[in-house]
Design a protein around this motif. Structure first.
Motif, PDB file in Angstrom:
ATOM      1  N   SER A  10       0.096   7.255   4.253  1.00 42.79           N
ATOM      2  CA  SER A  10       0.557   5.879   4.036  1.00 42.79           C
ATOM      3  C   SER A  10      -0.201   4.900   4.924  1.00 42.79           C
ATOM      4  CB  SER A  10       2.060   5.780   4.304  1.00 42.79           C
ATOM      5  OG  SER A  10       2.772   6.522   3.366  1.00 42.79           O
ATOM      6  N   ALA A  11      -0.431   5.287   6.174  1.00 45.47           N
ATOM      7  CA  ALA A  11      -1.191   4.428   7.090  1.00 45.47           C
ATOM      8  C   ALA A  11      -2.618   4.257   6.598  1.00 45.47           C
ATOM      9  CB  ALA A  11      -1.170   5.016   8.500  1.00 45.47           C
ATOM     10  N   PHE A  12      -3.200   5.301   6.038  1.00 40.68           N
ATOM     11  CA  PHE A  12      -4.559   5.221   5.498  1.00 40.68           C
ATOM     12  C   PHE A  12      -4.625   4.257   4.318  1.00 40.68           C
ATOM     13  CE2 PHE A  12      -7.882   6.791   2.608  1.00 40.68           C
ATOM     14  CZ  PHE A  12      -8.991   6.603   3.441  1.00 40.68           C
ATOM     15  N   VAL A  13      -3.622   4.306   3.451  1.00 40.91           N
ATOM     16  CA  VAL A  13      -3.571   3.392   2.300  1.00 40.91           C
ATOM     17  C   VAL A  13      -3.496   1.949   2.796  1.00 40.91           C
ATOM     18  CG1 VAL A  13      -2.163   2.649   0.333  1.00 40.91           C
ATOM     19  CG2 VAL A  13      -2.600   5.069   0.703  1.00 40.91           C
ATOM     20  N   VAL A  14      -2.644   1.698   3.785  1.00 39.87           N
ATOM     21  CA  VAL A  14      -2.521   0.350   4.355  1.00 39.87           C
ATOM     22  C   VAL A  14      -3.849  -0.083   4.980  1.00 39.87           C
ATOM     23  CG1 VAL A  14      -1.391  -1.014   6.158  1.00 39.87           C
ATOM     24  CG2 VAL A  14      -0.037   0.483   4.693  1.00 39.87           C
ATOM     25  N   CYS A  15      -4.471   0.807   5.728  1.00 38.10           N
ATOM     26  CA  CYS A  15      -5.748   0.474   6.386  1.00 38.10           C
ATOM     27  C   CYS A  15      -6.840   0.150   5.370  1.00 38.10           C
ATOM     28  CB  CYS A  15      -6.199   1.613   7.288  1.00 38.10           C
ATOM     29  SG  CYS A  15      -5.227   1.764   8.788  1.00 38.10           S
ATOM     30  N   CYS A  16      -6.838   0.831   4.245  1.00 40.35           N
ATOM     31  CA  CYS A  16      -7.838   0.550   3.204  1.00 40.35           C
ATOM     32  C   CYS A  16      -7.750  -0.892   2.727  1.00 40.35           C
ATOM     33  CB  CYS A  16      -7.666   1.497   2.029  1.00 40.35           C
ATOM     34  SG  CYS A  16      -8.238   3.153   2.360  1.00 40.35           S
ATOM     35  N   PHE A  52      -5.708  -7.260  -3.427  1.00 41.99           N
ATOM     36  CA  PHE A  52      -5.958  -5.879  -3.032  1.00 41.99           C
ATOM     37  C   PHE A  52      -5.246  -5.552  -1.713  1.00 41.99           C
ATOM     38  CE2 PHE A  52      -8.679  -2.705  -0.888  1.00 41.99           C
ATOM     39  CZ  PHE A  52      -8.670  -1.699  -1.838  1.00 41.99           C
ATOM     40  N   LYS A  53      -5.356  -6.458  -0.753  1.00 50.80           N
ATOM     41  CA  LYS A  53      -4.729  -6.250   0.555  1.00 50.80           C
ATOM     42  C   LYS A  53      -3.211  -6.156   0.421  1.00 50.80           C
ATOM     43  CE  LYS A  53      -6.629  -8.299   3.939  1.00 50.80           C
ATOM     44  NZ  LYS A  53      -7.173  -9.230   4.912  1.00 50.80           N
ATOM     45  N   LYS A  54      -2.602  -7.097  -0.315  1.00 52.22           N
ATOM     46  CA  LYS A  54      -1.146  -7.077  -0.504  1.00 52.22           C
ATOM     47  C   LYS A  54      -0.700  -5.835  -1.265  1.00 52.22           C
ATOM     48  CE  LYS A  54      -0.881 -11.847  -1.323  1.00 52.22           C
ATOM     49  NZ  LYS A  54      -0.369 -12.932  -2.125  1.00 52.22           N
ATOM     50  N   PHE A  55      -1.465  -5.464  -2.266  1.00 55.19           N
ATOM     51  CA  PHE A  55      -1.121  -4.293  -3.063  1.00 55.19           C
ATOM     52  C   PHE A  55      -1.155  -3.025  -2.219  1.00 55.19           C
ATOM     53  CE2 PHE A  55      -2.203  -0.681  -5.724  1.00 55.19           C
ATOM     54  CZ  PHE A  55      -1.215  -0.750  -6.681  1.00 55.19           C
TER      55      PHE A  55
END
Length: 104
Positions: A10-16, A52-55
């Motif tokens: 989940s943290a990786f998805v947020v960081c992307c 993209f960032k919000k998603f």
């Protein structure tokens, strides 16, 4: 152990969502990096980066919350299945919005 892997994912998805910017989109954004110069001029990159960032933030945070709630009230197996579903379901919406909303 599963909870740690889910948290890291989940943290990786947020960081992307925060790694991709306008300055590196030509390298990191699949699809955008293969567009011609004319196509890139017609594409609303700034609006897309914000979307993209919000998603990515939403998918990362909400899927972890769903996992945590399911883990708390059910079992680890149910929580993992719920996590997999919650991280998969939003992508058709993302693809639809990406293809229809950001071309000028």
């Amino acid at each position: 152990m599963t909870t740690i892997a889910i948290f890291i994912t989940s943290a990786f998805v947020v960081c992307c969502g925060y790694i991709v910017t306008e300055s590196n989109a030509d390298t990191l954004l699949a699809g955008y990096n293969t567009m011609t110069k004319t196509e890139k001029e017609k594409f609303d990159l700034k609006g897309y980066i914000g979307f993209f960032k919000k998603f990515m933030l939403s998918v990362g945070v909400y899927s972890f919350i769903i996992y945590s709630i399911l883990y708390l009230f059910f079992s680890a197996e149910v929580a993992v299945i719920g996590y997999a579903i919650s991280i998969s379901i939003p992508w058709p919406f993302f693809l639809y919005q990406s293809n229809n909303r950001f071309i000028k």
